[in-house]
Design a protein around this motif. Sequence first.
Motif, short mmCIF file in Angstrom:
data_model
loop_
_atom_site.label_atom_id
_atom_site.label_comp_id
_atom_site.label_asym_id
_atom_site.label_seq_id
_atom_site.Cartn_x
_atom_site.Cartn_y
_atom_site.Cartn_z
N VAL A 33 0.87 -1.22 -0.06
CA VAL A 33 0.02 0.08 0.04
C VAL A 33 0.89 1.20 -0.07
O VAL A 33 0.64 2.26 -0.63
N PHE A 34 1.91 1.39 0.79
CA PHE A 34 2.80 2.30 0.95
C PHE A 34 3.63 2.21 -0.37
O PHE A 34 3.81 3.59 -0.79
N SER A 35 3.96 1.11 -0.91
CA SER A 35 4.72 1.43 -2.42
C SER A 35 4.15 2.02 -3.44
O SER A 35 4.45 2.76 -4.08
N ILE A 36 2.62 1.58 -3.61
CA ILE A 36 1.94 2.14 -4.48
C ILE A 36 1.86 3.68 -4.18
O ILE A 36 1.65 4.46 -5.31
N SER A 37 1.56 4.17 -3.11
CA SER A 37 1.60 5.44 -2.74
C SER A 37 2.70 6.28 -3.06
O SER A 37 2.64 7.30 -3.63
N PRO A 49 9.19 13.06 -19.24
CA PRO A 49 9.52 11.84 -19.53
C PRO A 49 10.83 10.85 -19.14
O PRO A 49 10.59 9.98 -18.87
N LEU A 50 11.72 11.54 -18.40
CA LEU A 50 12.57 11.05 -17.55
C LEU A 50 11.85 10.45 -16.22
O LEU A 50 12.05 9.31 -16.00
N GLY A 51 11.11 11.34 -15.59
CA GLY A 51 10.30 11.08 -14.42
C GLY A 51 9.49 9.84 -14.56
O GLY A 51 9.29 8.93 -13.84
N ALA A 52 8.76 9.79 -15.79
CA ALA A 52 7.81 8.74 -16.08
C ALA A 52 8.73 7.45 -16.23
O ALA A 52 8.21 6.28 -15.92
N LEU A 53 9.88 7.55 -17.00
CA LEU A 53 10.60 6.10 -17.09
C LEU A 53 11.08 5.68 -15.74
O LEU A 53 11.14 4.63 -15.43
N GLU A 54 11.71 6.54 -14.95
CA GLU A 54 11.92 6.14 -13.67
C GLU A 54 10.81 5.53 -12.75
O GLU A 54 11.02 4.57 -12.32
N ALA A 55 9.84 6.25 -12.93
CA ALA A 55 8.56 5.46 -12.18
C ALA A 55 8.17 4.23 -12.92
O ALA A 55 7.74 3.29 -11.98
N CYS A 56 8.33 4.05 -14.21
CA CYS A 56 7.89 2.90 -14.73
C CYS A 56 9.09 1.53 -14.08
O CYS A 56 8.47 0.67 -13.97
N LEU A 57 10.15 2.18 -14.25
CA LEU A 57 11.22 1.25 -13.77
C LEU A 57 10.72 0.57 -12.29
O LEU A 57 10.98 -0.50 -12.01
N MET A 58 10.48 1.66 -11.40
CA MET A 58 10.38 1.08 -9.98
C MET A 58 9.16 0.41 -10.08
O MET A 58 8.86 -0.41 -9.05
N THR A 59 8.14 0.60 -10.89
CA THR A 59 6.75 -0.15 -10.97
C THR A 59 6.95 -1.35 -11.27
O THR A 59 6.56 -2.45 -10.53
N PHE A 60 7.88 -1.43 -12.28
CA PHE A 60 8.24 -3.00 -12.48
C PHE A 60 8.76 -3.53 -11.62
O PHE A 60 8.68 -4.95 -11.28
N ALA A 61 9.86 -2.95 -10.88
CA ALA A 61 10.47 -3.61 -9.68
C ALA A 61 9.47 -3.96 -8.55
O ALA A 61 9.67 -5.06 -7.87
#
Length: 395
Positions: A33-37, A49-61
């Motif tokens: 719950v904390f992670s998704i927040s 665009p860079l922030g979205a890529l970072e968020a995407c990578l961390m979401t995958f992780a």
Amino acid sequence: MAGTSKRNWLRAKGSPSESRVTFLELFFDLVFVFSISQLSHALAAHYTPLGALEACLMTFAVWWVWIFTAWVTNWLDPDKMPVRGMLVVLMLLGLVLSASIPAAFGDKGLLFAGAYVLMQVGRSLFAAYAVKSDASKYQNFVRISSWLIFSGVFWIAGGLLEHDARMIAWLIAIAIEYAGPASGFAVPGLGKSTTLDWDVSGAHMAERCALFVIICLGEAVLVSGRTFSEMPFSTLTAVVFGTGFVGTVAMWWLYFRFGHERAAHRIEHDEKPGGLARQAFTYAHIPILAGIIVHAVAVEFMFSHPHESGNLGVLASVLGGSGLFLAGNLWFKGATSGRLPLSHLAGLVLLILLAFIAPFIELYLAGILATLVLIIVAAWEYKSLAGGAVGHTVH
């Protein structure tokens, strides 16, 4: 005697507890719950665009560490004390991982990578030890551990490097890990796993993923409610609040009304549940998760910039959240039914058409139209499946 002890860490096959989700597993999910927040806030705060890529990578992780743990607890019994201890340790490391997300590409990169690698490698080595009496499962977890140790080198190296180099190292690491299941975790000298090796409890896997979707939807509700409470009341804020809530409810309906039920039934009766679980749950849920996170971010933007128009990046979040969610459900439902739902395909087409007019209307109106697309898809699916109509799906 030692072999018997290790076998006793497994869920009892054929027993009522084989597919039961335990309270400890639900407790473990609280960390996420904390992670998704953290992920939604990180994306909203660095919406580039860079922030979205970072968020995407961390979401995958984040998804990868959770789904791997769900697979492990599909076999190991969380009511057994050693397994319980493992989950509690994973919770602590998961809390460190989640807390590191906002600065993962800053001064907490090594903390994020270290927590992630310890969770992935530690859990897999523990599982290998726990199933040592079962040669097939033991070899599977040795293969998995080998892949995770290899990718872990790039995670740790990335944590020690500066931003651009860190991004490259972590992209390599996540690519290695996501290629693992698709390749059967092939290891020289050990061969590779087959789908027949993964005799999963389909009901347990379906319920675990459904509960994770609930966590994500809950975060969307919290974002909408918290932002609404902090703003002066007006007709417009009430409209945005209602739009965000209805959109979240539509997502819940689309996933749970037919998708989850059919998936649980199908995987329980499939001859190769491991292969179906890998496609429908391990991979297909990624765009579902991403869509809900982006939807939560879009609601924040609709609150803060309701009258803005022409901002393609912000519009991408409004349409992209719904689009990703529909695409994920299309994949998920197609994998579990053998057919692609026409309603979802039509919804994606409507969102593409909406993208052509969205730059010329205000942001909150684009949000209303995107939500309307979700409602149309949900209504179409309900009428087709609950009403017994034909032609809802295509091969």
